[in-house]
Design an enzyme around this catalytic site. Sequence first.
Site, PDB file in Angstrom:
ATOM      1  N   GLU A 289     -33.436  74.763 -17.554  1.00 24.53           N
ATOM      2  CA  GLU A 289     -33.923  74.660 -16.184  1.00 24.53           C
ATOM      3  C   GLU A 289     -35.280  73.960 -16.133  1.00 24.53           C
ATOM      4  OE1 GLU A 289     -32.221  77.929 -13.357  1.00 24.53           O
ATOM      5  OE2 GLU A 289     -34.312  78.414 -13.735  1.00 24.53           O
ATOM      6  N   GLU A 292     -34.735  70.357 -16.612  1.00 24.78           N
ATOM      7  CA  GLU A 292     -34.192  69.745 -15.392  1.00 24.78           C
ATOM      8  C   GLU A 292     -35.292  69.555 -14.350  1.00 24.78           C
ATOM      9  OE1 GLU A 292     -30.876  71.904 -13.628  1.00 24.78           O
ATOM     10  OE2 GLU A 292     -30.874  70.610 -11.860  1.00 24.78           O
ATOM     11  N   CYS A 309     -29.420  81.336 -10.960  1.00 23.78           N
ATOM     12  CA  CYS A 309     -28.936  82.453 -11.776  1.00 23.78           C
ATOM     13  C   CYS A 309     -28.202  83.495 -10.951  1.00 23.78           C
ATOM     14  CB  CYS A 309     -30.085  83.177 -12.450  1.00 23.78           C
ATOM     15  SG  CYS A 309     -31.194  82.080 -13.269  1.00 23.78           S
ATOM     16  N   SER A 329     -30.430  74.170  -9.076  1.00 19.43           N
ATOM     17  CA  SER A 329     -30.327  73.671 -10.443  1.00 19.43           C
ATOM     18  C   SER A 329     -28.862  73.691 -10.856  1.00 19.43           C
ATOM     19  CB  SER A 329     -31.128  74.586 -11.365  1.00 19.43           C
ATOM     20  OG  SER A 329     -30.653  74.512 -12.673  1.00 19.43           O
ATOM     21  N   LYS A 368     -21.564  89.258  -9.799  1.00 18.48           N
ATOM     22  CA  LYS A 368     -21.250  88.691 -11.114  1.00 18.48           C
ATOM     23  C   LYS A 368     -19.761  88.747 -11.396  1.00 18.48           C
ATOM     24  CE  LYS A 368     -25.217  87.324 -12.744  1.00 18.48           C
ATOM     25  NZ  LYS A 368     -25.456  85.933 -13.124  1.00 18.48           N
ATOM     26  N   GLU A 371     -18.514  85.770  -9.740  1.00 21.12           N
ATOM     27  CA  GLU A 371     -18.978  84.579 -10.457  1.00 21.12           C
ATOM     28  C   GLU A 371     -18.076  84.305 -11.663  1.00 21.12           C
ATOM     29  OE1 GLU A 371     -22.549  84.810 -12.981  1.00 21.12           O
ATOM     30  OE2 GLU A 371     -23.198  82.896 -12.169  1.00 21.12           O
ATOM     31  N   GLU A 376     -14.860  76.825 -11.392  1.00 18.71           N
ATOM     32  CA  GLU A 376     -15.670  75.921 -12.212  1.00 18.71           C
ATOM     33  C   GLU A 376     -15.968  76.520 -13.588  1.00 18.71           C
ATOM     34  OE1 GLU A 376     -16.384  77.064  -9.254  1.00 18.71           O
ATOM     35  OE2 GLU A 376     -17.140  75.504  -7.902  1.00 18.71           O
ATOM     36  N   CYS A 513     -32.708  91.583  -9.337  1.00 25.45           N
ATOM     37  CA  CYS A 513     -31.566  92.276  -9.953  1.00 25.45           C
ATOM     38  C   CYS A 513     -31.826  93.770 -10.148  1.00 25.45           C
ATOM     39  CB  CYS A 513     -31.228  91.650 -11.289  1.00 25.45           C
ATOM     40  SG  CYS A 513     -31.213  89.862 -11.251  1.00 25.45           S
TER      41      CYS A 513
END
Lengths: 584, 170
Positions: A289, A292, A309, A329, A368, A371, A376, A513
Amino acid sequence: MKLIDKMINLTINGIELNVEAGTTLLEAAEKIGIHIPTLCHLDLHDIGVINKNANCRVCMVEDEKRGRLVPSCAEKVIEGMRIQTDTLKAVMARRTSLELMLSNHPQDCLTCVKNLDCELQSLAHEMNIKEIRYQGEKMNHPKDLTSKGIVKDSNKCIMCRRCVTMCDDVQTVGILSPLKRGFDVVVATAFHLDLADTSCTYCGQCVSVCPTAALAEMNDTPSVWRALNNPKKHVIVQVAPAVRAAIGEEFGFEPGTILTGKVVSSLRRLGFDQVFDTNFGADLTIIEEAKELIDRIQNNKPLPMLTSCCPAWVQFIEHQFPDLLDVPSSCKSPQQMVGALTKTYYAEHNNIDPKDIIMVSVMPCVAKKAEAAREELNKDGLSEVDYVITTRELSRMLKEAAIDFRKLDDEPFDFLLGESTGAAAIFGTTGGVIEAATRTAYEMLTGKELKDVNFKAMRGIEGIREATIQIGDMELNIGIAHELGNARKLLERIREGKSNFHAIEIMACPGGCIGGGGQPYHHGNIDILKKRQEALYTIDASLPRRKSHENPMVVKLYENFLSEPASPKAHDLLHTTYSPKERI
Amino acid sequence: MKNKILDLSTLDKEKLMALSVYIEALEEDKKEQLIHVLHKAQSLFGHLPQNLQWFIARKLDLSSAHVNGVVTFYSFFNEEPTGKYVISVCTGTACFVKGANKVLDRILKLTKTTKNKMSEDGLFTIKDVRCIGACGLAPVITVNDKVYGNLKPSDVDKIIEQCRGEDYGH
């Protein structure tokens, strides 16, 4: 007329008191140590969550002067008021309200996911209800099991509207609303759509505040048990940073107790073949990150760059700001990075067929789960992460296996993907990801050693924070938001071209979190979140290495496998894409 | 996405355009004017199908759940197509005591339909509504905008016949 500063005199249960105008009776009673039971009421002032619509009628008290009952959560103090909280009239009114709620509530407490964690249940116990006198017509709504993250069982709903407050006012996602009226009213999605067909982010904050089991996480523990008992499979687990600071609450530890070593040994006892640390993935995320970010700054690419994230946040931007998908990102989340590397790097290293590996994550998060199921992240029929269980689900598995968590010894994580730095530890709190990224970006940009790694300006619990960091001759403008409503404000600024940020960190849940939808229930006590947050900063400060790029195992990973940050191989394995979606 | 509520092709394009123009012309905080917009939409389309509710939610920047909540709260709004004559039978306390249920049963029998479902000939939709504020006329019904009070079940036959007659006359 200004009411501020005006003081009001009243008596509660004969005790005289003097409080500010605007105070509710519930707040006034609290000041003198008088407890009034509540149910729908939820006031998490620090994080802007306030649900006081007075519709459960469990907090009724008697106003002697007016000779009637009033809901103490909403009724404000008046000069000369005489309130009684414990007269027969008040107590019976409260009991009746509760009994009516119980009259059409499914009585399957023994097998309910919220058994012993249910506010309706504990209230019934507190109010000494030993029989249900009214037999109401039961609701008969189908259970919504369509999504990967959340199970919705409207038959257990008591219409407190806490979830609506969370979803509408705090997260500004607006998936739930009361539909119809009177007896037919039900808190539901628009047109009773399946949750999977809505713009739900699966942040799970509705689950966090639901007093009953009307909203709960999808139970993935049976799949994990099956995997653990399959001798042909190599079953690996990873643990997120926020889990170790919260799981103790399920076993009688003080909130904020750091239990990393016990979590690792408990997972070995459950039978996992390897115990990896999501923090390893966090260190890796930071390097990719930061790389980037520097590339975007130096090569005039889109700014600001937003962290990626948080899966609920990713889902949010895809549905709510589909025109801004070039700002997050491209980095995968730490969970997915650890998953991807386990099935490639680790598999190669140990000569195991990736098809024989089952990757399980323990996350503070409900999103999550969704996710891990993203298209993807499931290329070529091979999923990076197979099952995700929440902190709560892990604690249930440990209890089920009769593992005495309190008595376990501390054990370290396993080799290859188990090493981490202090920078990774703070991933679990709002402000932590961007602080970690700044530590690495600073050294990457200047080539000099960063002496003081503590960026205190980025810490805290306010919803939106801003900081400017001097890096060499450039000023780096940082934005931080937690809760999606605050994220929306920053995104609107970006859309209007009014943002001068270089990088923004966003986490969907209150506090990050640590306040995730999969964490032990805080039951409205916000101090618990603060203690979990402190714990993560304590871990950071206690570690010898506090910059992600100093993680020796991450350095080795680049040397032996990925070659360098942002290399083609790193891109293939550690980066992802986003796609625009409709808002429903 | 395969979600059918996102498919606007089932809606009349001209009416949709007229609704857009109406919404565009609203000056003050558009979100606050949801009820006005729903009224306008129902007057244009006759009812508020789900895809139309979604369209309105997007136009006003509201959540679909909120719009659907408002539509299902007020009995005035219809999610299903309605007949040419919408008969609302008040079943508020006063009307109920004075036999509104018998009136309602009679109407349902004569129009061969059930509550909130359009009759097969497309002429009638029968709704039971709570107090319409005309308790002095209990039991009371409305046929579109017309009010009929102090009804006996047998009075209903004439009203229904009248509706049918008007229609056949056209």
